[in-house]
Scaffold this motif. Structure first.
Motif, short mmCIF file in Angstrom:
data_model
loop_
_atom_site.label_atom_id
_atom_site.label_comp_id
_atom_site.label_asym_id
_atom_site.label_seq_id
_atom_site.Cartn_x
_atom_site.Cartn_y
_atom_site.Cartn_z
N PRO A 153 -10.23 10.05 -6.70
CA PRO A 153 -10.77 9.14 -7.73
C PRO A 153 -9.70 8.51 -8.62
O PRO A 153 -9.96 7.49 -9.27
CB PRO A 153 -11.70 10.04 -8.55
N ARG A 154 -8.54 9.09 -8.65
CA ARG A 154 -7.49 8.60 -9.54
C ARG A 154 -6.58 7.57 -8.87
O ARG A 154 -5.75 6.96 -9.54
CB ARG A 154 -6.65 9.78 -10.03
N VAL A 155 -6.74 7.39 -7.58
CA VAL A 155 -5.91 6.40 -6.86
C VAL A 155 -6.58 5.04 -6.95
O VAL A 155 -7.77 4.89 -6.62
CB VAL A 155 -5.73 6.82 -5.39
N GLU A 156 -5.85 4.04 -7.38
CA GLU A 156 -6.39 2.71 -7.63
C GLU A 156 -6.29 1.85 -6.37
O GLU A 156 -5.35 1.07 -6.18
CB GLU A 156 -5.65 2.06 -8.80
N ALA A 157 -7.28 2.03 -5.48
CA ALA A 157 -7.30 1.29 -4.22
C ALA A 157 -8.74 1.22 -3.72
O ALA A 157 -9.56 2.10 -4.01
CB ALA A 157 -6.41 1.97 -3.18
N GLY A 158 -9.02 0.19 -2.96
CA GLY A 158 -10.37 0.02 -2.42
C GLY A 158 -10.71 1.02 -1.34
O GLY A 158 -11.87 1.38 -1.15
N THR A 159 -9.70 1.47 -0.59
CA THR A 159 -9.88 2.51 0.42
C THR A 159 -8.80 3.56 0.24
O THR A 159 -7.61 3.22 0.11
CB THR A 159 -9.79 1.93 1.85
N VAL A 160 -9.19 4.83 0.22
CA VAL A 160 -8.24 5.93 0.15
C VAL A 160 -8.49 6.84 1.34
O VAL A 160 -9.61 7.33 1.54
CB VAL A 160 -8.37 6.72 -1.17
N VAL B 257 -9.04 -3.77 -4.78
CA VAL B 257 -9.17 -3.84 -6.23
C VAL B 257 -7.91 -4.52 -6.77
O VAL B 257 -6.98 -4.81 -6.03
CB VAL B 257 -9.37 -2.44 -6.86
N LYS B 258 -7.93 -4.79 -8.07
CA LYS B 258 -6.82 -5.50 -8.72
C LYS B 258 -6.53 -6.80 -7.96
O LYS B 258 -7.47 -7.54 -7.64
CB LYS B 258 -5.60 -4.57 -8.84
N SER B 259 -5.29 -7.09 -7.62
CA SER B 259 -4.96 -8.36 -7.00
C SER B 259 -5.23 -8.40 -5.50
O SER B 259 -4.97 -9.42 -4.85
CB SER B 259 -3.48 -8.69 -7.23
N THR C 131 1.40 -0.79 -9.52
CA THR C 131 1.43 -2.03 -8.75
C THR C 131 0.22 -2.86 -9.12
O THR C 131 -0.81 -2.33 -9.54
CB THR C 131 1.44 -1.75 -7.24
N HIS C 132 0.34 -4.18 -8.95
CA HIS C 132 -0.83 -5.04 -9.18
C HIS C 132 -1.70 -5.13 -7.95
O HIS C 132 -2.76 -5.77 -7.97
CB HIS C 132 -0.38 -6.43 -9.65
N PHE C 133 -1.26 -4.52 -6.83
CA PHE C 133 -2.08 -4.48 -5.62
C PHE C 133 -3.03 -3.29 -5.66
O PHE C 133 -2.86 -2.37 -6.45
CB PHE C 133 -1.19 -4.35 -4.39
N GLY C 134 -3.99 -3.30 -4.75
CA GLY C 134 -4.91 -2.17 -4.67
C GLY C 134 -5.83 -2.24 -3.46
O GLY C 134 -7.04 -2.11 -3.60
N LEU C 135 -5.25 -2.43 -2.28
CA LEU C 135 -6.08 -2.53 -1.08
C LEU C 135 -6.36 -1.15 -0.48
O LEU C 135 -7.50 -0.71 -0.42
CB LEU C 135 -5.43 -3.44 -0.04
N ASN D 99 0.82 -1.21 0.00
CA ASN D 99 0.00 0.00 0.00
C ASN D 99 0.85 1.26 0.00
O ASN D 99 1.85 1.36 0.73
CB ASN D 99 -0.92 -0.01 1.23
N PRO D 100 0.46 2.27 -0.80
CA PRO D 100 1.24 3.50 -0.89
C PRO D 100 0.68 4.63 -0.02
O PRO D 100 -0.51 4.68 0.29
CB PRO D 100 1.09 3.88 -2.37
N ALA D 101 1.58 5.52 0.36
CA ALA D 101 1.19 6.78 1.00
C ALA D 101 1.96 7.89 0.29
O ALA D 101 3.18 7.84 0.19
CB ALA D 101 1.53 6.76 2.49
N GLY D 102 1.21 8.88 -0.20
CA GLY D 102 1.82 9.98 -0.92
C GLY D 102 1.73 11.28 -0.14
O GLY D 102 0.63 11.71 0.22
N PHE D 103 2.88 11.90 0.14
CA PHE D 103 2.93 13.14 0.91
C PHE D 103 3.23 14.29 -0.04
O PHE D 103 4.30 14.33 -0.68
CB PHE D 103 4.00 13.05 2.00
N LEU D 104 2.28 15.22 -0.14
CA LEU D 104 2.48 16.37 -1.01
C LEU D 104 3.48 17.35 -0.40
O LEU D 104 3.73 17.33 0.82
CB LEU D 104 1.15 17.06 -1.29
N ARG D 105 4.00 18.19 -1.25
CA ARG D 105 5.09 19.08 -0.84
C ARG D 105 4.68 20.02 0.28
O ARG D 105 5.53 20.45 1.07
CB ARG D 105 5.57 19.88 -2.06
N ASP D 106 3.39 20.34 0.37
CA ASP D 106 2.95 21.32 1.36
C ASP D 106 2.84 20.74 2.77
O ASP D 106 2.62 21.49 3.72
CB ASP D 106 1.61 21.92 0.95
#
Length: 497
Positions: free
Chosen positions: A446-453, A470-472, A425-429, A275-282
């Motif tokens: 909406p653009r993040v491919e995961a079941g929970t954001v 989603v996905k695998s 990634t083929h994951f998407g939890l 699972n990914p976490a994205g931190f914006l510059r701000d």
């Protein structure tokens, strides 16, 4: 601080000869292998549990099927909800007992066992109890033309699917089991639960409390053993109508294939993720570090929803990694029963070996380890919380799930690149976005491919919110109103008059 005192009722429970729980009673299996249950904090045996025989698996499913077509079918929806609430009451009354058993067998910090494993399980049970009386179909205006004055009406029924086999992992042995049997029982199904062979004790105690709550014998059954024998036998049984599994992607694929081959059984698969976490510059450095701790290291990272891939703007990543190193160095590593510990042991020897092998892979790729990557002091399965910068998105540390306290980091230059990395990634939890700009966050979601954001949070679940990948990372949804679809069959009825 020393470990808390073990309750006398916990000591008495651990000393028992632990067996299966079928049709409302403990069932002996003295001729099968006994599996030792190891305390991850000190590697000592706390109990042993006998594996179910093939005959006992048959017995458990037969008991569940008899209850499904008999006493549970005759139990009103309101009564089902009442009984689930009674079980929740008893779990609350035995909160400390259950929490101690859980910590002794899984290595979960005692505070987490109390507040998350037990309290969340109680909340989920009460949520499912509330849905028991709200499962309904629809009426339809039909389009059939009348040829001779006749009329038509149509409606749908939501009917329980039947016997549910729930296969539960070792990381949250009560809560994930509750997700499975709570859903099943609320919908009018019955359940056979197979806990992990590493952590079977708490569900044996919960099953006893279920009988005390008034849930009829046969409605909730527990069989113990490994997936290759007991799990496979459950999936293949012709009276099992649905399989619900939580675990790794490879095992989940095998479960899904076996369920299809065994008669196109219904499946819910909640599988793993990178699972990914994205931190914006701000987002400030200090809050970024707090977010990483929350997302990566809860229960030593042994959480399917936890983040393992972290994307930080190139202008911030050096400062973030330096601050994270200092924060991780202050965490107190200790026994699961030490209330002052902030980081406990891994759950079992096999997982400890897997994480140690992952450290070796990271070193072999010349990866710099900012913190950790080694064992930690203590007699148990202790490792250091670990942070590793990646050289590229293709590194093993960015692609292979560790299911442990290992966070990998990659710098990005612009937000489109960050989103690309998160979805690559083929994951998407699950995934999370961290920013002070809510407008931007809501455009990204909406653009993040995961079941929970999540936004500015991670690892938070609520019974009202559907959960799944989603996905695998899975098939189907748990929680919310969505679970009803996966534990019932939709029947259409057309009447001519």
């Amino acid at each position: 601080m020393a470990d808390i005192r073990i309750l006398s009722e916990v000591e008495t429970f651990l000393a028992r000869q632990h067996r299966q729980y079928i049709d409302g009673q403990a069932v002996a299996a003295m001729d099968t292998v006994a599996t030792d249950i190891i305390n991850p904090s000190n590697r000592k045996v706390v109990a042993s549990v006998r594996q179910a025989t093939p005959a006992q698996v048959q017995h458990a499913v037969a008991s569940a099927h008899e209850a499904f077509t008999g006493v549970w079918q005759q139990t009103s929806a309101a009564r089902r909800g009442e009984l689930l609430n009674r079980l929740a009451d008893l779990m609350q009354a035995h909160r400390e007992e259950l929490a101690q058993i859980e910590s002794l067998s899984s290595g979960k910090l005692i505070g987490l066992s109390r507040a998350f494993e037990i309290d969340y399980s109680i909340a989920f049970l009460r949520y499912y109890a509330g849905w028991a009386t709200k499962i309904h179909g629809q009426t339809m205006n039909l389009s059939l033309p009348s040829s001779n004055g006749e009329q038509y009406t149509g409606f749908t029924l939501r009917q329980p699917i039947g016997v549910v086999a729930g296969i539960v992992p070792w990381n949250f042995s009560i809560m994930i089991a509750v997700w499975k049997f709570g859903s099943a029982l609320a919908c009018g199904c019955t359940a056979v639960i197979k806990p992990s062979e590493f952590t079977p004790l708490t569900m044996l105690r919960v099953a006893e409390l279920a009988l005390e709550a008034g849930i009829p014998p046969g409605v909730l059954n527990i069989v113990n053993g490994n997936g290759r024998t007991v799990g496979t036998a459950l999936i293949a049984h012709p009276k099992v109508a649905k399989v619900t599994f939580t675990g790794s992607v490879p095992t989940g694929v095998g479960v899904g294939v076996a369920a299809m081959q065994a008669g196109l059984k219904h499946v819910t698969l909640e599988l793993g993720g990178k699972n990914p976490a994205g931190f914006l510059r701000d987002f400030p450095v200090e809050r970024t570090v707090d977010g990483i701790i929350e997302a990566a290291y809860l229960h030593q990272g042994e959480v399917c929803a936890s983040a393992e891939r972290f994307y930080v703007h190139r202008s911030r990543i050096d400062d973030v990694l330096e601050a994270l190193h200092h924060t991780l160095a202050t965490l107190k590593i200790g026994s699961a029963l030490d209330e002052s510990a902030q980081f406990g042991p891994l759950a079992n020897a096999a997982h400890f070996a897997k994480v140690m092998a992952f450290f070796e892979k990271a070193r072999a790729q010349d990866g710099e380890i900012v913190h950790g990557g080694t064992v930690a002091p203590g007699d148990g399965f202790f490792v250091q919380p670990t942070a590793i910068p990646a050289r590229s998105q293709a590194d093993t540390i960015m692609t292979e799930e560790t299911f442990g306290p290992v966070a990998s980091f990659l710098a990005y230059d612009d937000e489109e690149e960050m989103l690309h990395y998160m979805n690559d990634t083929h994951f998407g939890l699950t995934a999370s976005i961290w920013t002070n700009d809510l407008s931007k966050a809501l455009r990204f979601v909406p653009r993040v491919e995961a079941g929970t954001v999540w936004v500015n949070m991670h690892n938070y679940i609520d019974p009202a919110m559907p959960f799944g990948g989603v996905k695998s990372s899975g098939i189907g949804r748990e929680f919310g109103e969505a679970f009803i679809e996966y534990f019932t069959e939709l029947k259409s009825v057309i009447v001519r008059y």
